[in-house]
Design an enzyme around this catalytic site. Structure first.
Site, PDB file in Angstrom:
ATOM      1  N   ASP A  71       0.828  -1.202   0.000  1.00  0.00           N
ATOM      2  CA  ASP A  71       0.000   0.000   0.000  1.00  0.00           C
ATOM      3  C   ASP A  71       0.864   1.254   0.000  1.00  0.00           C
ATOM      4  O   ASP A  71       2.001   1.253   0.472  1.00  0.00           O
ATOM      5  CB  ASP A  71      -0.961   0.004   1.187  1.00  0.00           C
ATOM      6  CG  ASP A  71      -0.250  -0.091   2.527  1.00  0.00           C
ATOM      7  OD1 ASP A  71       0.717  -0.867   2.650  1.00  0.00           O
ATOM      8  OD2 ASP A  71      -0.665   0.619   3.476  1.00  0.00           O
ATOM      9  N   GLU A 135       0.213  -0.995   5.924  1.00  0.00           N
ATOM     10  CA  GLU A 135       1.279  -0.345   6.684  1.00  0.00           C
ATOM     11  C   GLU A 135       1.085   1.152   6.744  1.00  0.00           C
ATOM     12  O   GLU A 135       1.360   1.784   7.765  1.00  0.00           O
ATOM     13  CB  GLU A 135       2.640  -0.684   6.064  1.00  0.00           C
ATOM     14  CG  GLU A 135       3.827  -0.402   6.989  1.00  0.00           C
ATOM     15  CD  GLU A 135       4.337   1.025   6.916  1.00  0.00           C
ATOM     16  OE1 GLU A 135       5.140   1.407   7.800  1.00  0.00           O
ATOM     17  OE2 GLU A 135       3.962   1.764   5.976  1.00  0.00           O
TER      18      GLU A 135
END
Length: 377
Positions: A71, A135
């Protein structure tokens, strides 16, 4: 540079996937396909809308983990980018795109390193990838969740390399061997709202809080140590008022953060903050949220292997560093692994026109390969 670099080719494929946190956008599927072709066993440990890939190869000890996230943070104003952030573009030897440094180049370099490593012969023990899409977001259902699931199975790693952008000015000039803890607080101080012209009928929460805030800001929480700077207290937001200039507000809200070292604990910081607030006689509510505890990897096999690999590839002696923000290493280290963060230069992470030097991609992959060789052969 033409696309004859395997790391460059895979990095561009990952950047082209619009994986705004927590959307993986197919990155993990691409990674799983590459790893399964090598004989890795893939398992999806998804939760809360987050994609989590656990892929393992081999058996027994040592268990070495390569970890990272697919991400990325939002792009910011698109008009300020020199090219589409999800259409990777090379200009003057630099690859541009969201996630180029944080951390799709690291993931690509790890995968290509493992492809070469296994092609050269067998490895000792178990090699695994732990990849998440959470994250950059809440970090609740990503690595934190996977570690909990795997720990409950009795799985315990020996070594872990997280591919975060750790280098400062040159590739390999830093290894992250630890991080400070992060403790957040939302404080609401209560007063009594009323007209500014009648101060005897109001209780101004801003005035009440000001001496306590001054003491919090001036407090020395600890002296730090050889690996960490002293613990830092910072207010990130202070808000009060109704919008009218003739009304004393009824409450004041402060948002603050501790970046704390191993000389302090979550419990000790909370206790000292409450003691200061109570000493000043405030009426308040305080909500705490722990983002991560501090961790430190001491000199051992992992650091020695990484230092030797970096010296072999770049000729540098890397600085052992614990600064910066938080990463998913904070969930992996308490699991029992000697945990390091090794990756590209971090100057452009989260910025407009994020980028990575094309010339650094294959050497980064060689650093990962060299570190794994020293740990698993």
């Amino acid at each position: 540079m033409p696309y004859d670099s395997p790391v460059l080719e895979l990095t561009t494929q990952l950047i082209a996937r619009r994986s705004l946190t927590p959307d993986d956008a197919g990155c993990c599927a691409l990674i799983a396909q590459r790893l399964e072709a090598l004989g890795f066993r893939s398992e999806w440990i998804n939760a809360g809308g987050v994609t989590n890939l656990w892929a393992s190869y081999g058996s027994g000890a040592p268990l070495s983990i390569l970890a990272g996230h697919t991400d990325v943070v939002p792009t910011g104003p698109l008009e300020q980018w020199h090219s589409d952030p999800f259409a990777p573009e090379i200009r003057d030897g630099v690859l541009y795109g969201r996630g180029a440094a944080d951390m799709k180049s690291g993931l690509a370099a790890m995968i290509c390193a493992v492809e070469r490593l296994l092609a050269a012969g067998p490895v000792r023990g178990t090699l695994a990838f732990l990849i998440t899409s959470d994250e950059e977001g809440l970090a609740q259902y990503g690595t934190r969740h996977v570690v909990k699931v795997l720990a409950e199975r009795g799985i315990k790693p020996d070594y872990a390399i997280v591919g975060e952008a750790s280098s400062n000015q040159q590739l390999g000039d830093r290894i992250m061997i630890g991080r400070r803890g992060s403790l957040n607080g939302v404080l609401k101080v209560f007063g009594k709202q009323g007209h500014v012209a009648y101060p005897h009928k109001v209780e101004n929460p801003i005035h009440r809080f000001a001496p306590a805030l001054a003491e919090l800001a001036a407090t020395v929480w600890d002296q730090g140590n050889a690996h960490f700077p002293p613990t830092s207290f910072q207010v990130s937001n202070l808000n009060a008022g109704t919008g009218a200039n003739n009304v004393v507000p009824g409450e004041c809200v402060a948002v603050f953060n501790f970046r704390y070292c191993t000389e302090s604990t979550e419990a000790s910081l909370r206790e000292r903050v409450h003691a200061i607030l109570d000493k000043h006689g405030l009426r308040y509510e305080l909500a705490w949220q722990l983002s991560g505890e501090p961790f430190l990897t001491e000199q051992g096999a992992a650091i020695s292997a990484a230092q030797a690999a970096i010296a072999e590839v770049t000729g540098l002696t890397p600085e052992l560093f614990t600064g910066g923000g938080t990463s998913d290493a904070r969930f992996i280290s308490p699991w029992g692994a000697q945990t390091l963060e090794i990756g590209p230069i971090n100057d452009s992470i989260h910025k407009i026109n994020e980028h990575v030097r094309v010339a650094d991609l294959e050497p980064l992959s060689a650093i990962y390969e060299g570190t794994l060789k020293r740990l698993m052969r």
